[in-house]
Design a protein around this motif. Structure first.
Motif, short mmCIF file in Angstrom:
data_model
loop_
_atom_site.label_atom_id
_atom_site.label_comp_id
_atom_site.label_asym_id
_atom_site.label_seq_id
_atom_site.Cartn_x
_atom_site.Cartn_y
_atom_site.Cartn_z
N LEU A 163 4.47 -4.80 2.89
CA LEU A 163 4.21 -5.08 1.48
C LEU A 163 2.82 -5.68 1.29
N ALA A 164 2.41 -6.55 2.21
CA ALA A 164 1.07 -7.16 2.12
C ALA A 164 -0.02 -6.09 2.24
N VAL A 165 0.17 -5.13 3.14
CA VAL A 165 -0.82 -4.05 3.28
C VAL A 165 -0.88 -3.22 2.00
N LEU A 166 0.29 -2.93 1.43
CA LEU A 166 0.32 -2.15 0.19
C LEU A 166 -0.35 -2.91 -0.96
N VAL A 167 -0.11 -4.21 -1.04
CA VAL A 167 -0.75 -5.03 -2.08
C VAL A 167 -2.27 -5.02 -1.89
#
Length: 191
Positions: A54-58
């Motif tokens: 999720l952090a990479v996507l954000v």
């Protein structure tokens, strides 16, 4: 907010001015902002490796949201793109464009904040927070009390000290059917 002002002339009349708002000039900004809002809710629901994904996507969404702002601040406005978005007639030509700085700066600040949120999300602890034992099933609580009582008794025997049991642990052990004063650790038979 108006991102770009377009001035055009068709050679037949006066020059025409059209303001291009963010939903026209940087159309991807709205869906990307909605994706970031959804990521806020998702950040509370995921743990471990899913939190890292999720952090990479954000981070990717933040970069994608920042690109139009950077182009508006430091790039030149394409007359062809401006003419298409302003829906000018075929004979009209773009005479001048004006870029408005405030919307681009706000979008850039939002992108930087989203990148900071991605970094915080990467650093989010992966350990599962344990709820209070009062929500556990009674059998689970009894087993935990027995384990803690035996561990405290064994620790006290190894150190040569008296029992390291707290009053609460003694009462919990009695409630679980254990005799905390019995060094053999045998369970009392239930009547």
């Amino acid at each position: 907010m108006t991102w770009v002002g377009v001035t055009s002339s068709d050679g037949l009349g006066e020059e025409r001015s059209v303001d291009l708002v963010g939903s026209s000039w940087a159309a991807a900004s709205t869906p990307l902002a909605l994706a970031l809002v959804a990521a806020v809710a998702a950040s509370f629901a995921v743990r471990g490796w899913a939190s890292r994904v999720l952090a990479v996507l954000v981070g990717l969404v933040a970069v994608g949201a920042g690109v139009p702002a950077v182009q508006a601040l430091w790039g030149e406005v394409s007359y062809v793109k401006a003419a298409e978005l302003a829906e000018l007639p075929g004979r009209a030509e773009v005479v001048a464009t004006q870029t408005y700085v405030l919307p681009a700066i706000l979008a850039l600040i939002g992108s930087v904040c989203a990148l900071a949120a991605a970094v915080v999300l990467v650093r989010k602890p992966t350990a599962r927070k344990v709820l209070s034992s009062k929500y556990d099933a009674p059998a689970t609580r009894r087993d935990e009390v027995v384990r803690r009582t035996r561990t405290a008794s064994e620790r006290a025997e190894e150190n040569g000290e008296g029992d390291d049991l707290t009053e609460r642990m003694l009462w919990d052990a009695l409630d679980a059917g254990e005799d905390p004063t019995d060094p053999s650790g045998t369970r009392k038979s239930e009547d």
